[in-house]
Design a protein around this motif. Structure first.
Motif, PDB file in Angstrom:
ATOM      1  N   ASP A 246      46.864  13.052  25.311  1.00  0.00           N
ATOM      2  CA  ASP A 246      47.016  13.498  23.763  1.00  0.00           C
ATOM      3  C   ASP A 246      46.939  14.778  23.509  1.00  0.00           C
ATOM      4  OD1 ASP A 246      47.527  10.644  22.784  1.00  0.00           O
ATOM      5  OD2 ASP A 246      45.659  10.375  23.963  1.00  0.00           O
ATOM      6  N   VAL A 247      45.848  15.455  24.321  1.00  0.00           N
ATOM      7  CA  VAL A 247      45.568  16.846  24.041  1.00  0.00           C
ATOM      8  C   VAL A 247      45.511  17.612  25.353  1.00  0.00           C
ATOM      9  CG1 VAL A 247      43.712  18.420  23.182  1.00  0.00           C
ATOM     10  CG2 VAL A 247      44.066  16.289  22.001  1.00  0.00           C
ATOM     11  N   VAL A 248      45.772  18.598  25.618  1.00  0.00           N
ATOM     12  CA  VAL A 248      45.386  19.422  26.950  1.00  0.00           C
ATOM     13  C   VAL A 248      44.666  20.836  26.619  1.00  0.00           C
ATOM     14  CG1 VAL A 248      46.731  20.880  28.457  1.00  0.00           C
ATOM     15  CG2 VAL A 248      47.919  19.008  27.651  1.00  0.00           C
ATOM     16  N   VAL A 249      43.793  20.648  27.340  1.00  0.00           N
ATOM     17  CA  VAL A 249      42.772  22.053  27.323  1.00  0.00           C
ATOM     18  C   VAL A 249      43.079  22.648  28.577  1.00  0.00           C
ATOM     19  CG1 VAL A 249      40.391  22.723  27.068  1.00  0.00           C
ATOM     20  CG2 VAL A 249      41.308  20.493  25.886  1.00  0.00           C
ATOM     21  N   THR A 250      43.373  24.116  28.220  1.00  0.00           N
ATOM     22  CA  THR A 250      43.629  25.177  29.423  1.00  0.00           C
ATOM     23  C   THR A 250      42.495  26.396  28.999  1.00  0.00           C
ATOM     24  OG1 THR A 250      45.002  26.527  30.605  1.00  0.00           O
ATOM     25  CG2 THR A 250      45.617  26.283  28.337  1.00  0.00           C
ATOM     26  N   GLY A 251      42.960  27.177  29.717  1.00  0.00           N
ATOM     27  CA  GLY A 251      42.105  28.526  29.349  1.00  0.00           C
ATOM     28  C   GLY A 251      42.089  29.620  30.452  1.00  0.00           C
ATOM     29  N   ALA A 269      51.850  26.622  27.654  1.00  0.00           N
ATOM     30  CA  ALA A 269      52.148  26.433  26.351  1.00  0.00           C
ATOM     31  C   ALA A 269      53.634  25.899  26.220  1.00  0.00           C
ATOM     32  CB  ALA A 269      51.966  27.643  25.621  1.00  0.00           C
ATOM     33  N   ALA A 270      54.589  26.604  26.980  1.00  0.00           N
ATOM     34  CA  ALA A 270      55.877  26.225  26.979  1.00  0.00           C
ATOM     35  C   ALA A 270      56.136  24.718  27.326  1.00  0.00           C
ATOM     36  CB  ALA A 270      56.659  27.099  27.793  1.00  0.00           C
ATOM     37  N   LEU A 271      55.273  24.040  28.181  1.00  0.00           N
ATOM     38  CA  LEU A 271      55.681  22.771  28.873  1.00  0.00           C
ATOM     39  C   LEU A 271      55.030  21.788  27.668  1.00  0.00           C
ATOM     40  CD1 LEU A 271      56.429  20.814  31.002  1.00  0.00           C
ATOM     41  CD2 LEU A 271      54.122  21.208  31.868  1.00  0.00           C
ATOM     42  N   CYS A 272      53.826  22.128  27.140  1.00  0.00           N
ATOM     43  CA  CYS A 272      53.491  21.285  25.967  1.00  0.00           C
ATOM     44  C   CYS A 272      54.258  21.284  24.655  1.00  0.00           C
ATOM     45  CB  CYS A 272      52.138  21.619  25.703  1.00  0.00           C
ATOM     46  SG  CYS A 272      50.675  21.560  26.855  1.00  0.00           S
ATOM     47  N   ALA A 273      54.781  22.578  24.368  1.00  0.00           N
ATOM     48  CA  ALA A 273      55.808  22.380  23.479  1.00  0.00           C
ATOM     49  C   ALA A 273      56.995  21.684  23.636  1.00  0.00           C
ATOM     50  CB  ALA A 273      56.358  24.020  23.084  1.00  0.00           C
ATOM     51  N   LYS A 274      57.554  21.656  25.049  1.00  0.00           N
ATOM     52  CA  LYS A 274      58.726  20.732  25.338  1.00  0.00           C
ATOM     53  C   LYS A 274      58.459  19.188  24.965  1.00  0.00           C
ATOM     54  CE  LYS A 274      61.017  19.336  29.569  1.00  0.00           C
ATOM     55  NZ  LYS A 274      61.335  19.441  30.880  1.00  0.00           N
ATOM     56  N   HIS A 275      57.032  18.668  25.180  1.00  0.00           N
ATOM     57  CA  HIS A 275      56.721  17.543  24.972  1.00  0.00           C
ATOM     58  C   HIS A 275      55.928  17.150  23.534  1.00  0.00           C
ATOM     59  CE1 HIS A 275      58.105  16.491  28.983  1.00  0.00           C
ATOM     60  NE2 HIS A 275      57.555  17.514  29.463  1.00  0.00           N
ATOM     61  N   GLY A 276      55.857  18.183  22.808  1.00  0.00           N
ATOM     62  CA  GLY A 276      55.296  17.969  21.639  1.00  0.00           C
ATOM     63  C   GLY A 276      53.607  17.590  21.515  1.00  0.00           C
ATOM     64  N   LYS A 277      52.998  18.235  22.469  1.00  0.00           N
ATOM     65  CA  LYS A 277      51.610  18.108  22.658  1.00  0.00           C
ATOM     66  C   LYS A 277      50.783  19.281  22.148  1.00  0.00           C
ATOM     67  CE  LYS A 277      52.360  14.188  25.172  1.00  0.00           C
ATOM     68  NZ  LYS A 277      52.063  12.906  24.707  1.00  0.00           N
ATOM     69  N   SER A 291      50.036  36.102  18.573  1.00  0.00           N
ATOM     70  CA  SER A 291      50.167  34.957  17.571  1.00  0.00           C
ATOM     71  C   SER A 291      51.454  34.326  17.809  1.00  0.00           C
ATOM     72  CB  SER A 291      50.736  35.655  16.177  1.00  0.00           C
ATOM     73  OG  SER A 291      51.521  36.593  16.489  1.00  0.00           O
ATOM     74  N   ALA A 292      52.448  34.902  18.825  1.00  0.00           N
ATOM     75  CA  ALA A 292      53.575  33.924  19.525  1.00  0.00           C
ATOM     76  C   ALA A 292      53.083  32.825  20.643  1.00  0.00           C
ATOM     77  CB  ALA A 292      54.364  35.188  20.225  1.00  0.00           C
ATOM     78  N   LEU A 293      51.916  32.995  20.991  1.00  0.00           N
ATOM     79  CA  LEU A 293      51.606  31.943  21.993  1.00  0.00           C
ATOM     80  C   LEU A 293      51.260  30.629  21.416  1.00  0.00           C
ATOM     81  CD1 LEU A 293      50.909  31.936  24.969  1.00  0.00           C
ATOM     82  CD2 LEU A 293      48.535  32.004  24.309  1.00  0.00           C
ATOM     83  N   ALA A 294      52.166  29.479  21.692  1.00  0.00           N
ATOM     84  CA  ALA A 294      52.031  28.269  21.063  1.00  0.00           C
ATOM     85  C   ALA A 294      50.795  27.328  21.548  1.00  0.00           C
ATOM     86  CB  ALA A 294      53.257  27.447  21.384  1.00  0.00           C
ATOM     87  N   ALA A 295      49.747  27.738  21.079  1.00  0.00           N
ATOM     88  CA  ALA A 295      48.387  27.364  21.466  1.00  0.00           C
ATOM     89  C   ALA A 295      47.189  27.520  20.149  1.00  0.00           C
ATOM     90  CB  ALA A 295      47.790  27.716  22.769  1.00  0.00           C
TER      91      ALA A 295
END
Length: 329
Positions: A246-251, A269-277, A291-295
């Protein structure tokens, strides 16, 4: 709620496994279901991230240090005796973590030891070398490695790069390898030297600028340069885990303009965006426009805390940030 904890190393303070364990403990304490998979992008932790997925046996070898004043290095590589694939990390030989900040001297640091480690892996039976290129304290363009590596052996080479820049792009990462501020003239001179060292067809390869030009040296040996983050995520089956979460935590230690050039956070971020996570990225600091980073970026360092104190208190800072994320306190 199912949470996937998939961090990278916080350079100079916490390993990916450290961060994963800290965040996972906090999340479990809140009653959530947790999957923890420490990752890497070619830098420190790449071997650790691939030991399980590739069924590697870890082997040690003593090699030359990056600087004459330093003792020899007891470096490691992983080997699968059946597939004959070996995984090496340049950072285990010429890593930033191997030398105190005040003693760093990337203009003199050499990759000779990496060539010796490659020879050791081949002597142990490897016929394919996967070499992580990240977290290094050298900008010798791989010249040291080329001087010690026995290129007569028939092996395939894959460079796992953490940045996708060509050779000239190595310049943007040079300053961070020095003990203190460095002038533009010095960086320009070293960039020119790297260009002179390698032929144009090598210099223009994506990833050639990784590890201070070490990527170009591997390409000159016929090696392929690929995204280290993509390889690690593929072998660890992270896409399957992302789909279940449901949520992915990275860093990672710092998120900045370099992150988009092949770092783990950008790939995840690209992988999570692909799956809407939803992706939350913890970091010690943010620099520049990201700002362009989808996270959702969460800085774990308290306002006003000095850099050295942030490193010393990284464990507490990460735990507190994770607690705030999942409890709102």
């Amino acid at each position: 709620m199912r949470v996937l904890v998939a961090p990278c190393t916080f350079k100079e303070s916490l390993t990916a496994s450290d961060v994963g364990a800290i965040v996972s403990e906090v999340v479990r304490a809140q009653g959530h279901d947790v999957a923890c998979s420490p990752l890497a992008d070619g830098g420190e932790g790449t071997l650790a991230a691939l030991v399980g997925p590739l069924s590697l046996e870890v082997v040690s070898a003593t090699v030359d240090a990056m600087l004459p004043a330093l003792p020899s290095v007891n470096a490691r590589f992983g080997l699968n005796a059946s597939t004959r694939v070996a995984v090496l990390e340049a950072a285990s030989v010429v890593g930033l973590d191997l030398v105190a900040r005040e003693r760093r001297d990337p203009l003199r640091a050499t990759t000779r030891g990496l060539g010796q480690l490659m020879n050791a892996a081949i002597a142990a039976g490897a016929r394919a070398l996967w070499i992580g290129l990240g977290g290094t304290a050298t900008i010798d363009g791989g010249s040291g490695m080329l001087s010690t590596y026995d290129a007569s052996k028939r092996v395939s080479i894959v460079g796992l790069v953490d940045v996708d820049v060509p050779l000239a792009g190595a310049r943007m990462f040079m300053a961070q390898k020095f003990a203190g501020p460095i002038d533009d003239a010095t960086l320009d001179a070293r960039t020119d030297l790297l260009r002179a060292l390698h032929k144009p067809y090598v210099a223009n390869v994506k990833g050639a600028g990784a590890a201070g030009g070490l990527g170009a040296a591997l390409a000159s040996l016929g090696g392929r340069l690929v995204s280290g983050a993509d390889v690690v995520m593929r072998e660890a089956h992270i896409e399957d885990e992302v789909m279940r979460a449901d949520v992915v935590v990275t860093g990672e230690g710092r998120i900045d303009e370099q992150t988009a050039h092949g770092k783990l956070v950008a790939a995840l971020a690209a992988l999570c965006a692909k799956h809407g996570k939803r992706l939350v990225a913890l970091c010690g600091a943010v620099r520049g426009d990201v700002s362009a980073l989808a996270a959702e970026i969460v800085v774990v360092t308290p306002p006003g805390q000095a850099h050295d104190d942030a490193i010393a208190n990284a464990r507490v800072n990460v735990a507190n940030a994770a607690r705030r994320m999942f409890t709102g306190t």
